[in-house]
Design a protein around this motif. Structure first.
Motif, PDB file in Angstrom:
ATOM      1  N   SER A 133      28.820  22.699  93.331  1.00 58.50           N
ATOM      2  CA  SER A 133      29.318  21.346  93.183  1.00 58.50           C
ATOM      3  C   SER A 133      29.537  20.929  91.747  1.00 58.50           C
ATOM      4  N   THR A 134      29.454  21.871  90.809  1.00 57.42           N
ATOM      5  CA  THR A 134      29.628  21.510  89.411  1.00 57.42           C
ATOM      6  C   THR A 134      31.042  21.771  88.979  1.00 57.42           C
ATOM      7  N   GLN A 135      31.545  20.844  88.164  1.00 53.90           N
ATOM      8  CA  GLN A 135      32.856  21.009  87.535  1.00 53.90           C
ATOM      9  C   GLN A 135      32.915  20.070  86.363  1.00 53.90           C
ATOM     10  N   ASP A 136      33.934  20.227  85.549  1.00 50.50           N
ATOM     11  CA  ASP A 136      34.078  19.367  84.393  1.00 50.50           C
ATOM     12  C   ASP A 136      34.552  18.009  84.840  1.00 50.50           C
ATOM     13  N   ALA A 137      33.899  16.965  84.341  1.00 54.46           N
ATOM     14  CA  ALA A 137      34.280  15.609  84.706  1.00 54.46           C
ATOM     15  C   ALA A 137      35.150  15.027  83.612  1.00 54.46           C
ATOM     16  N   LYS A 138      36.273  14.499  84.007  1.00 54.07           N
ATOM     17  CA  LYS A 138      37.167  13.863  83.035  1.00 54.07           C
ATOM     18  C   LYS A 138      36.554  12.545  82.602  1.00 54.07           C
ATOM     19  N   GLN A 139      36.514  12.333  81.321  1.00 57.21           N
ATOM     20  CA  GLN A 139      35.920  11.105  80.807  1.00 57.21           C
ATOM     21  C   GLN A 139      36.952   9.991  80.805  1.00 57.21           C
ATOM     22  N   ARG A 151      44.463  11.488  74.503  1.00 59.30           N
ATOM     23  CA  ARG A 151      43.180  12.187  74.635  1.00 59.30           C
ATOM     24  C   ARG A 151      43.373  13.696  74.621  1.00 59.30           C
ATOM     25  N   LEU A 152      44.322  14.180  75.402  1.00 60.31           N
ATOM     26  CA  LEU A 152      44.535  15.623  75.512  1.00 60.31           C
ATOM     27  C   LEU A 152      45.015  16.230  74.199  1.00 60.31           C
ATOM     28  N   LEU A 153      45.852  15.493  73.468  1.00 58.83           N
ATOM     29  CA  LEU A 153      46.428  16.020  72.230  1.00 58.83           C
ATOM     30  C   LEU A 153      45.648  15.585  70.999  1.00 58.83           C
ATOM     31  N   GLU A 154      44.553  14.821  71.204  1.00 57.90           N
ATOM     32  CA  GLU A 154      43.694  14.355  70.121  1.00 57.90           C
ATOM     33  C   GLU A 154      44.486  13.584  69.070  1.00 57.90           C
ATOM     34  N   LEU A 155      45.354  12.701  69.560  1.00 56.78           N
ATOM     35  CA  LEU A 155      46.111  11.816  68.679  1.00 56.78           C
ATOM     36  C   LEU A 155      45.374  10.484  68.562  1.00 56.78           C
ATOM     37  N   PRO A 156      45.627   9.720  67.513  1.00 55.64           N
ATOM     38  CA  PRO A 156      44.928   8.443  67.330  1.00 55.64           C
ATOM     39  C   PRO A 156      45.142   7.501  68.513  1.00 55.64           C
ATOM     40  N   ASP A 157      44.181   6.615  68.722  1.00 56.58           N
ATOM     41  CA  ASP A 157      44.290   5.648  69.813  1.00 56.58           C
ATOM     42  C   ASP A 157      45.491   4.743  69.635  1.00 56.58           C
ATOM     43  N   GLU A 158      45.761   4.364  68.392  1.00 58.78           N
ATOM     44  CA  GLU A 158      46.929   3.521  68.182  1.00 58.78           C
ATOM     45  C   GLU A 158      48.185   4.349  68.432  1.00 58.78           C
ATOM     46  N   SER A 159      49.153   3.755  69.096  1.00 56.48           N
ATOM     47  CA  SER A 159      50.355   4.481  69.505  1.00 56.48           C
ATOM     48  C   SER A 159      51.153   4.942  68.292  1.00 56.48           C
ATOM     49  N   PRO A 160      51.473   6.258  68.220  1.00 54.83           N
ATOM     50  CA  PRO A 160      52.265   6.761  67.107  1.00 54.83           C
ATOM     51  C   PRO A 160      53.764   6.633  67.372  1.00 54.83           C
ATOM     52  N   SER A 161      54.178   5.596  68.103  1.00 59.02           N
ATOM     53  CA  SER A 161      55.597   5.403  68.389  1.00 59.02           C
ATOM     54  C   SER A 161      56.376   5.342  67.087  1.00 59.02           C
ATOM     55  N   GLY A 162      57.516   5.991  67.083  1.00 58.45           N
ATOM     56  CA  GLY A 162      58.332   6.047  65.883  1.00 58.45           C
ATOM     57  C   GLY A 162      58.055   7.275  65.050  1.00 58.45           C
ATOM     58  N   GLU A 163      57.025   8.048  65.394  1.00 56.60           N
ATOM     59  CA  GLU A 163      56.692   9.271  64.664  1.00 56.60           C
ATOM     60  C   GLU A 163      57.220  10.471  65.430  1.00 56.60           C
ATOM     61  N   CYS A 164      57.710  11.446  64.712  1.00 58.57           N
ATOM     62  CA  CYS A 164      58.214  12.663  65.345  1.00 58.57           C
ATOM     63  C   CYS A 164      57.041  13.450  65.946  1.00 58.57           C
ATOM     64  N   LEU A 165      57.231  13.996  67.138  1.00 59.27           N
ATOM     65  CA  LEU A 165      56.158  14.727  67.805  1.00 59.27           C
ATOM     66  C   LEU A 165      55.699  15.910  66.966  1.00 59.27           C
ATOM     67  N   VAL A 166      56.642  16.593  66.312  1.00 59.34           N
ATOM     68  CA  VAL A 166      56.292  17.759  65.491  1.00 59.34           C
ATOM     69  C   VAL A 166      55.406  17.335  64.324  1.00 59.34           C
ATOM     70  N   GLU A 167      55.644  16.146  63.774  1.00 64.15           N
ATOM     71  CA  GLU A 167      54.813  15.661  62.672  1.00 64.15           C
ATOM     72  C   GLU A 167      53.443  15.219  63.171  1.00 64.15           C
TER      73      GLU A 167
END
Length: 374
Positions: free
Chosen positions: A368-374, A34-50
């Motif tokens: 009492s306002t703050q950003d709510a994590k979804q 979520r934080l890095l806006e990567l696909p939901d499916e796990s990118p295991s096996g892919e280089c982080l830089v790519e």
């Protein structure tokens, strides 16, 4: 075993990325995606830089740790996002230790700090509003009474004047005294703590009234006003007069920013998904968002922190109170006003208002306002 570990990592509130010695992703949990806006499916096996980019802050910190062999912690690093403003994230990168092979690979921990940052900003804004109230009360006490005496004396001079020049001078004094008195009255909104006349309101009603007012104003004929309204929004408890005051100030600011050339002002409404409001007891609140977006010159970064300061303005004409008053009445509704701007591209102002029944409305004086994590 791998699936069990993935399930454990996905249950964590912090983002976790596990890399092998070549920088290839072995594990990546849901929060990191979520934080890095990567696909939901796990990118295991892919280089982080790519998966990201060599210039991405996470990749740069990971590379530094790999090169130096020393763990590193960075507070509130701004992580870029494609369709929203950057998110402040704490990043901790550690070296993995394996019994036989020695140090190998990296573990990256990510913590979203947008909620705490928003709360700090809200508390800071509240403190500033309180300081403005103290200033206003002092001005009212020290200035208003003498102004009344000056005005009375000037009126007497005008009545007793023997020539037009003296009469004009006395009338000028009266006019300037009235102008100063009006500014003091505007500033007094921060000290008076006036209540809200809460009614059941459709947010599009004050916006439609705003558009009628803008059509009657001169000087903005070359600016196109677009409406993107969500017709499904329900009514909510608010003060329609104060809402119109908030919206009118923000719309005029946008129009004045685009003076001298063609431009587009876009008014939009909808439910806020990413940055909902939080009640006093910590529960996320349904949140209506009203946005004012222009394609003007944008706001210089150096002055953004000063925008809500009373009497600070970059306009040739204006008191510098419009945005401060808008923030004040937004906060009195239990809401939040956010500004995003890119120099040369334009400015967007979002007004977030809580969509709650009157009987369960949060304490409007409580930050009492703050950003709510979804």
């Amino acid at each position: 075993m791998k699936s069990d570990l993935q399930g454990i990592l996905d249950a964590l509130l912090d983002g976790v990325i596990v890399l092998d010695e070549n920088g290839v992703i072995e594990f990546l949990n849901t929060e990191a995606s979520r934080l890095l806006e990567l696909p939901d499916e796990s990118p295991s096996g892919e280089c982080l830089v790519e998966a990201l980019d060599a210039n991405h802050p996470v990749c740069e910190i990971a590379e530094h740790v790999r090169r130096t062999g020393r763990s590193s912690i960075h507070d509130e690093v701004e992580i870029p996002r494609r369709l929203a403003q950057s998110t402040p994230v704490d990043i901790a990168v550690s070296i993995r230790a394996e019994e036989k092979r020695g140090p190998s690979g990296l573990v990256i921990a990510l913590r979203d700090r947008s909620a705490s940052q928003s709360l700090r900003e809200e508390i800071h804004e509240r403190e500033r509003q309180e300081s403005y109230g103290h200033i206003a009360a002092g001005i009212a006490h020290e200035v208003k009474n003498p102004l009344g005496g000056i005005r009375g004396a000037a009126e007497l001079l005008s009545m007793r004047a023997n020539d037009d020049r003296a009469r004009k001078a006395a009338d000028l004094i009266v006019g300037e005294v009235d102008r100063i008195s009006g500014l003091v009255d505007e500033l007094m909104v921060f000290a008076s703590g006036d209540g809200l006349d809460l009614q059941s309101v459709n947010v599009h009603q004050p916006l439609d009234a705003l558009l009628d007012l803008l059509e009657m104003e001169k000087g903005h004929e070359e600016i196109e006003i677009k409406r993107h309204f969500d017709p499904s929004l329900p009514e909510f408890e608010a003060d329609p007069a104060r809402l119109q005051q908030i919206f009118l100030n923000l719309a005029r600011n946008a129009l004045q920013a685009m003076e001298g050339g063609p431009g587009i002002l876009t008014l939009s409404t909808g439910m806020s998904i990413e940055h909902r409001l939080i009640s006093a007891d910590g529960r996320p609140l349904p949140t209506i968002r009203v946005s004012f977006e222009d394609n003007g010159p944008g706001i210089p970064y150096a002055i953004r922190d000063r925008l809500a300061t009373p009497f600070f303005t970059t306009k040739q004409k204006g008191t510098g109170l419009g945005l401060s008053v808008s923030r004040h009445w937004t906060r009195r509704h239990g809401g939040r006003l956010r500004i995003e701007s890119v120099e040369g591209e334009g400015t967007r102002v979002d007004v977030d208002l809580p969509l709650v029944p009157f009987h369960s409305k949060p304490d409007l004086d409580t930050p009492s306002t703050q950003d709510a994590k979804q």
